[in-house]
Design a protein around this motif. Sequence first.
Motif, mmCIF file in Angstrom:
data_model
loop_
_atom_site.group_PDB
_atom_site.id
_atom_site.type_symbol
_atom_site.label_atom_id
_atom_site.label_comp_id
_atom_site.label_asym_id
_atom_site.label_seq_id
_atom_site.Cartn_x
_atom_site.Cartn_y
_atom_site.Cartn_z
ATOM 1 N N LYS A 110 -58.242 14.508 -37.533
ATOM 2 C CA LYS A 110 -58.070 14.582 -38.988
ATOM 3 C C LYS A 110 -59.256 15.305 -39.633
ATOM 4 N N GLY A 111 -59.118 15.597 -40.934
ATOM 5 C CA GLY A 111 -60.261 16.084 -41.717
ATOM 6 C C GLY A 111 -60.387 17.582 -41.830
ATOM 7 N N ARG A 112 -59.407 18.334 -41.312
ATOM 8 C CA ARG A 112 -59.530 19.785 -41.383
ATOM 9 C C ARG A 112 -58.926 20.396 -42.653
ATOM 10 N N GLY A 113 -58.061 19.634 -43.348
ATOM 11 C CA GLY A 113 -57.348 20.190 -44.505
ATOM 12 C C GLY A 113 -58.275 20.659 -45.611
ATOM 13 N N ILE A 114 -59.206 19.806 -46.040
ATOM 14 C CA ILE A 114 -60.130 20.174 -47.119
ATOM 15 C C ILE A 114 -61.075 21.282 -46.655
ATOM 16 N N PHE A 115 -61.501 21.204 -45.384
ATOM 17 C CA PHE A 115 -62.354 22.258 -44.837
ATOM 18 C C PHE A 115 -61.645 23.615 -44.917
ATOM 19 N N ILE A 116 -60.356 23.633 -44.599
ATOM 20 C CA ILE A 116 -59.580 24.877 -44.647
ATOM 21 C C ILE A 116 -59.491 25.381 -46.096
ATOM 22 N N LEU A 117 -59.232 24.470 -47.032
ATOM 23 C CA LEU A 117 -59.149 24.873 -48.451
ATOM 24 C C LEU A 117 -60.473 25.467 -48.912
ATOM 25 N N ARG A 118 -61.569 24.803 -48.566
ATOM 26 C CA ARG A 118 -62.883 25.284 -49.009
ATOM 27 C C ARG A 118 -63.234 26.620 -48.352
ATOM 28 N N ASP B 19 -40.079 26.565 -35.992
ATOM 29 C CA ASP B 19 -40.828 27.681 -36.580
ATOM 30 C C ASP B 19 -42.066 27.203 -37.326
ATOM 31 N N ARG B 20 -42.127 25.888 -37.623
ATOM 32 C CA ARG B 20 -43.295 25.339 -38.319
ATOM 33 C C ARG B 20 -43.799 24.089 -37.601
ATOM 34 N N LEU B 21 -45.119 23.917 -37.596
ATOM 35 C CA LEU B 21 -45.714 22.663 -37.131
ATOM 36 C C LEU B 21 -46.642 22.216 -38.248
ATOM 37 N N ASP B 22 -46.146 21.259 -39.052
ATOM 38 C CA ASP B 22 -46.894 20.865 -40.243
ATOM 39 C C ASP B 22 -46.863 19.344 -40.413
ATOM 40 N N ALA B 23 -47.296 18.887 -41.575
ATOM 41 C CA ALA B 23 -47.403 17.441 -41.807
ATOM 42 C C ALA B 23 -46.054 16.745 -41.743
ATOM 43 N N ASN B 24 -44.976 17.518 -41.815
ATOM 44 C CA ASN B 24 -43.646 16.915 -41.783
ATOM 45 C C ASN B 24 -43.154 16.618 -40.373
ATOM 46 N N ASN B 25 -43.662 17.339 -39.375
ATOM 47 C CA ASN B 25 -43.158 17.102 -38.010
ATOM 48 C C ASN B 25 -44.253 16.919 -36.955
ATOM 49 N N SER B 26 -45.523 16.982 -37.377
ATOM 50 C CA SER B 26 -46.603 16.926 -36.381
ATOM 51 C C SER B 26 -46.715 15.545 -35.716
ATOM 52 N N GLU B 27 -46.396 14.474 -36.455
ATOM 53 C CA GLU B 27 -46.467 13.134 -35.854
ATOM 54 C C GLU B 27 -45.475 13.008 -34.701
ATOM 55 N N GLU B 28 -44.319 13.654 -34.883
ATOM 56 C CA GLU B 28 -43.284 13.623 -33.846
ATOM 57 C C GLU B 28 -43.789 14.310 -32.572
ATOM 58 N N GLY B 58 -50.713 19.842 -37.932
ATOM 59 C CA GLY B 58 -50.261 20.382 -36.650
ATOM 60 C C GLY B 58 -51.432 20.549 -35.690
ATOM 61 N N LEU B 59 -52.535 21.087 -36.212
ATOM 62 C CA LEU B 59 -53.742 21.228 -35.373
ATOM 63 C C LEU B 59 -54.208 19.847 -34.914
ATOM 64 N N GLY B 60 -54.133 18.863 -35.820
ATOM 65 C CA GLY B 60 -54.558 17.503 -35.500
ATOM 66 C C GLY B 60 -53.757 16.909 -34.348
ATOM 67 N N ALA B 61 -52.458 17.179 -34.327
ATOM 68 C CA ALA B 61 -51.602 16.669 -33.247
ATOM 69 C C ALA B 61 -52.042 17.254 -31.903
ATOM 70 N N GLU B 90 -58.939 30.137 -35.271
ATOM 71 C CA GLU B 90 -60.234 30.788 -35.486
ATOM 72 C C GLU B 90 -60.970 30.143 -36.655
ATOM 73 N N LEU B 91 -60.255 29.907 -37.758
ATOM 74 C CA LEU B 91 -60.871 29.309 -38.951
ATOM 75 C C LEU B 91 -61.489 27.946 -38.645
ATOM 76 N N THR B 92 -60.791 27.159 -37.837
ATOM 77 C CA THR B 92 -61.261 25.799 -37.541
ATOM 78 C C THR B 92 -62.060 25.743 -36.237
ATOM 79 N N ARG B 93 -62.284 26.909 -35.647
ATOM 80 C CA ARG B 93 -63.080 27.059 -34.411
ATOM 81 C C ARG B 93 -62.481 26.322 -33.218
ATOM 82 N N LEU B 94 -61.204 25.990 -33.303
ATOM 83 C CA LEU B 94 -60.572 25.274 -32.198
ATOM 84 C C LEU B 94 -60.282 26.190 -31.005
#
Lengths: 148, 112
Positions: A110-118, B19-28, B58-61, B90-94
Amino acid sequence: MNNDITIEITMPATTCHLRLIGRISEILAEEIGNRDADRAALCELLSVVLTEGVVNVIKHACLSDLNNEIRIRISCSRGILIIMIYDNGIGFDLDAIPDPTFITPALTDKGRGIFILRSLMDMVSYRHANGSNVLEMTKKLDSEKITG
Amino acid sequence: MNIKMEQNEGVVVLFVREDRLDANNSEELKRELHRHFDSGKKNLIIDLAEIHFIDSSGLGALVSAYKNASLMHGTLKLSGLQSQVKSMFELTRLYRVFDIFSTVDDALLSYK
């Protein structure tokens, strides 16, 4: 010719409509962007920041309560993109959300959403104003890449 | 969530047919990945070639599954990242965390 655009959407506080956010981003990018490449980049930016903004408000301010509604106002004027997401939930403290760690053993899911926005927007704030909470995000767009 | 599974010499390959992996389906997806680890599968490849949009949920899952794999001394590898998905990694360095391959075949070869 005035190419300023403002749209408002009201939706229930649920993640079921995130696909709609994606479609709206595509349509807005078509209207605002000058060339295909710019439209694609704008669409990606809008999709990500709208989705992350809406999801954070739904989860943290509205606590995923379907009885809550959120109102989204998107405007683009003179090259400035302004996104306002209003809610009537309990609110949250933007500054209390730490940036995610980048160290592998301590990774969290968790915790990446606000980081992405910023990272993607020039300014992100969340405050109480006129009886509701508002997540406000602004970004100056590259003027050559947008219509007008 | 539409996921197709194949097994190849002890490696489970999951093709995420969304086509999407977001807060609506990532828990699944998270539950599905944990189910595989719980059943003793230790080496997974997740093919994201059909995913054109991913958000932080999606990244969190995927991070959750990566941590689960590490705990079990297994591996979680990714393949087929599209443009927006690559940008988010890249943005989240994952991209530094995951083993990422262009195709499933390339990912499978890495187990040889």
